[in-house]
Design a protein around this motif. Structure first.
Motif, mmCIF file in Angstrom:
data_model
loop_
_atom_site.group_PDB
_atom_site.id
_atom_site.type_symbol
_atom_site.label_atom_id
_atom_site.label_comp_id
_atom_site.label_asym_id
_atom_site.label_seq_id
_atom_site.Cartn_x
_atom_site.Cartn_y
_atom_site.Cartn_z
ATOM 1 N N GLU A 63 0.840 -1.204 0.000
ATOM 2 C CA GLU A 63 0.000 0.000 0.000
ATOM 3 C C GLU A 63 0.879 1.259 0.000
ATOM 4 N N ASP A 64 1.942 1.221 0.852
ATOM 5 C CA ASP A 64 2.871 2.372 0.902
ATOM 6 C C ASP A 64 3.526 2.579 -0.450
ATOM 7 N N ASN A 70 1.891 6.854 -6.682
ATOM 8 C CA ASN A 70 0.877 7.858 -6.963
ATOM 9 C C ASN A 70 1.432 9.278 -6.805
ATOM 10 N N ALA A 71 2.245 9.456 -5.771
ATOM 11 C CA ALA A 71 2.796 10.791 -5.496
ATOM 12 C C ALA A 71 3.746 11.241 -6.615
ATOM 13 N N ALA A 72 4.414 10.260 -7.229
ATOM 14 C CA ALA A 72 5.394 10.623 -8.280
ATOM 15 C C ALA A 72 4.865 10.207 -9.650
ATOM 16 N N SER A 73 3.567 10.483 -9.906
ATOM 17 C CA SER A 73 2.916 9.916 -11.092
ATOM 18 C C SER A 73 3.644 10.247 -12.407
ATOM 19 N N ILE A 74 4.059 11.495 -12.580
ATOM 20 C CA ILE A 74 4.709 11.855 -13.857
ATOM 21 C C ILE A 74 6.073 11.166 -13.956
ATOM 22 N N GLY A 75 6.793 11.159 -12.843
ATOM 23 C CA GLY A 75 8.096 10.496 -12.802
ATOM 24 C C GLY A 75 7.978 9.008 -13.109
ATOM 25 N N VAL A 76 6.921 8.356 -12.586
ATOM 26 C CA VAL A 76 6.741 6.917 -12.836
ATOM 27 C C VAL A 76 6.479 6.672 -14.319
ATOM 28 N N MET A 77 5.676 7.555 -14.914
ATOM 29 C CA MET A 77 5.381 7.390 -16.352
ATOM 30 C C MET A 77 6.660 7.570 -17.177
ATOM 31 N N ALA A 78 7.430 8.593 -16.826
ATOM 32 C CA ALA A 78 8.680 8.841 -17.568
ATOM 33 C C ALA A 78 9.639 7.663 -17.395
ATOM 34 N N PHE A 79 9.740 7.165 -16.164
ATOM 35 C CA PHE A 79 10.630 6.035 -15.872
ATOM 36 C C PHE A 79 10.208 4.810 -16.703
ATOM 37 N N SER A 80 8.891 4.534 -16.736
ATOM 38 C CA SER A 80 8.405 3.357 -17.476
ATOM 39 C C SER A 80 8.700 3.514 -18.964
ATOM 40 N N LEU A 81 8.497 4.729 -19.473
ATOM 41 C CA LEU A 81 8.749 4.992 -20.894
ATOM 42 C C LEU A 81 10.229 4.756 -21.231
ATOM 43 N N ILE A 82 11.099 5.216 -20.336
ATOM 44 C CA ILE A 82 12.541 5.029 -20.556
ATOM 45 C C ILE A 82 12.870 3.540 -20.597
ATOM 46 N N MET A 83 12.300 2.767 -19.658
ATOM 47 C CA MET A 83 12.618 1.331 -19.592
ATOM 48 C C MET A 83 12.088 0.595 -20.837
ATOM 49 N N ILE A 84 10.899 0.976 -21.296
ATOM 50 C CA ILE A 84 10.332 0.297 -22.485
ATOM 51 C C ILE A 84 11.187 0.612 -23.717
ATOM 52 N N THR A 85 11.585 1.883 -23.845
ATOM 53 C CA THR A 85 12.430 2.264 -24.997
ATOM 54 C C THR A 85 13.742 1.499 -24.943
ATOM 55 N N THR A 86 14.297 1.405 -23.741
ATOM 56 C CA THR A 86 15.574 0.696 -23.595
ATOM 57 C C THR A 86 15.436 -0.767 -24.004
ATOM 58 N N LEU A 87 14.339 -1.389 -23.606
ATOM 59 C CA LEU A 87 14.148 -2.803 -23.934
ATOM 60 C C LEU A 87 14.229 -3.033 -25.446
ATOM 61 N N PHE A 88 13.641 -2.121 -26.203
ATOM 62 C CA PHE A 88 13.609 -2.310 -27.660
ATOM 63 C C PHE A 88 14.844 -1.751 -28.372
ATOM 64 N N PHE A 89 15.305 -0.578 -27.932
ATOM 65 C CA PHE A 89 16.321 0.134 -28.726
ATOM 66 C C PHE A 89 17.647 0.377 -28.016
ATOM 67 N N GLY A 90 17.790 -0.081 -26.787
ATOM 68 C CA GLY A 90 19.011 0.237 -26.041
ATOM 69 C C GLY A 90 18.817 1.521 -25.236
ATOM 70 N N ARG A 91 19.885 1.973 -24.615
ATOM 71 C CA ARG A 91 19.754 3.072 -23.654
ATOM 72 C C ARG A 91 19.736 4.447 -24.352
ATOM 73 N N ILE A 92 18.663 4.646 -25.140
ATOM 74 C CA ILE A 92 18.532 5.883 -25.922
ATOM 75 C C ILE A 92 18.390 7.100 -25.004
ATOM 76 N N TRP A 93 17.630 6.961 -23.938
ATOM 77 C CA TRP A 93 17.449 8.087 -23.012
ATOM 78 C C TRP A 93 18.812 8.554 -22.494
ATOM 79 N N CYS A 94 19.596 7.609 -21.979
ATOM 80 C CA CYS A 94 20.881 7.989 -21.381
ATOM 81 C C CYS A 94 21.848 8.524 -22.432
ATOM 82 N N GLY A 95 21.899 7.900 -23.576
ATOM 83 C CA GLY A 95 22.883 8.278 -24.583
ATOM 84 C C GLY A 95 22.514 9.530 -25.365
#
Ligand code: SF4
Ligand code: SF4
Ligand code: SF4
Length: 350
Positions: A63-64, A70-95
């Protein structure tokens, strides 16, 4: 002038990469610095933060966890997007996109080599995931705030300070501000290739590296892969890799997929076309041949995302000396690094 000479030597793909980084810096960091004042809320960092929602606090329940998500909703979405992109294309966000790692790299590239400290030969996987574990579990348990070591807040605060904002200036003279600024300079601007913070301390990079490694075996995933049969073992790619992700094993370049950011620098510098950003081969090794303009080109390379195994590489006696050489200087750097980390941890308690 040395800076102009340095800019001229940057390969085309890298210039494109830096243009992307400058673009994201302008679109993300400016608003991040001034949005709180504009909308009259200081808690934007809370909802935007990509690095706090997965911390483990003693006695924490699911629950916590969802409250944090929930408190970091935008950050969680951005984080998930980065991980999905990485899975397919490599570490594009970082590079290609992250303004924090990117600006540090760009500043380091402008600097004369004699000012830089070589961190790339340190055992980055051990340090990075040792620190990641500490960040996830021990820091919350000891009551040390994750925000006290956040490189994502330093640059926006720096921009604020430079524009005369009181909050930015106060941040920079606080102990947290000084420590973060010190880290940005030491592990970014003055680090060889500018990516030492990414290599050792960034929690987003640590999670991203695991996803990159996980996806490397999947047939659809694009990664920097090596054609073993073309590699001459010249070591040039390893010397140029900003993350120290390439090692020579049995005189063949091997890419550590946990650290590689798909920046293409190694592809640019390899004269033997032995590296490419590509998917796994979908052919049997010796057939069919690639036909281009009626000319058969063979053998078709068997692109492999060979994962560097540090234990194996250390044991291989025939391994040639790899890019960033392990030397007295590296040991000295390691000592500086460990001293800085100790100061930070002690400083966080004060
Ligand atoms: S490792 Fe962290 S700081 Fe470095 S580029 Fe990736 S997200 Fe940015
Ligand atoms: S630059 Fe090319 S040929 Fe030389 S070690 Fe790297 S991959 Fe092999
Ligand atoms: S292995 Fe190549 S693509 Fe990956 S970080 Fe190093 S230079 Fe960039």
């Amino acid at each position: 002038m040395k800076v102009i000479e340095n800019i001229k030597t940057i390969p085309k793909v890298q210039k494109f990469r830096y243009a992307m980084i400058i673009l994201t810096s302008m679109t993300l960091l400016g608003p991040l610095a001034f949005l709180p004042q504009l909308v009259g809320s200081d808690d934007l960092c809370g909802s935007l933060c990509m690095r706090r929602f997965y911390l483990y606090f003693p006695g924490m329940t699911w629950e916590d966890f969802f409250v944090h998500v929930n408190a970091a909703s935008i950050g969680v979405m951005a984080f998930s997007l980065i991980m999905i992109t990485t899975l397919f294309f490599g570490r594009i966000w970082c590079g290609y996109l992250c303004p924090v790692g990117g600006l540090a790299e760009l500043s380091s590239r402008m600097l004369n080599d004699r000012w830089k400290i070589e961190f790339r030969s340190l055992p980055q996987i051990q340090i990075r995931y040792g620190y990641f574990g500490f960040f996830l579990v021990a820091m919350p348990a000891l009551g040390i705030s994750a925000c006290s070591l956040c490189n994502f807040i330093t640059i926006p605060r720096l921009i604020e300070a430079m524009s005369g904002e009181y909050r930015g200036m106060m941040f920079l003279v606080s102990s947290v501000g000084l420590v973060n600024l010190g880290l940005l300079l030491l592990l970014g601007v003055f680090a060889s290739k500018g990516r030492a913070y990414c290599q050792f301390m960034c929690p987003i990079g640590a999670a991203d590296g695991l996803v990159n490694r996980l996806g490397a075996k999947m047939p659809f995933a694009r990664r920097i892969r090596v054609a073993k049969e073309r590699c001459t073992g010249c070591n040039i790619c390893a010397r140029n890799c900003m993350c120290g992700a390439i090692k020579m094993v049995d005189r063949i370049a091997t890419v550590d997929q946990v650290s590689c950011m798909s920046c293409h620098e190694c592809v640019d510098v390899c004269d033997w076309n032995a590296l490419a950003w590509t998917t796994k081969p979908n052919h049997k090794v010796n057939e069919p041949k690639r036909i281009k303009k009626n000319t058969e080109i063979f053998p078709l390379p068997d692109w492999q995302a060979v994962h560097f195994n540090p234990v194996k590489a250390d044991a291989v006696e025939s391994a040639v000396k790899t890019g960033p050489a392990i030397s007295v200087l590296s040991v000295f750097n390691a000592m500086i690094f460990l001293t800085v980390i100790s100061i930070i941890i002690v400083g966080s308690f004060l």
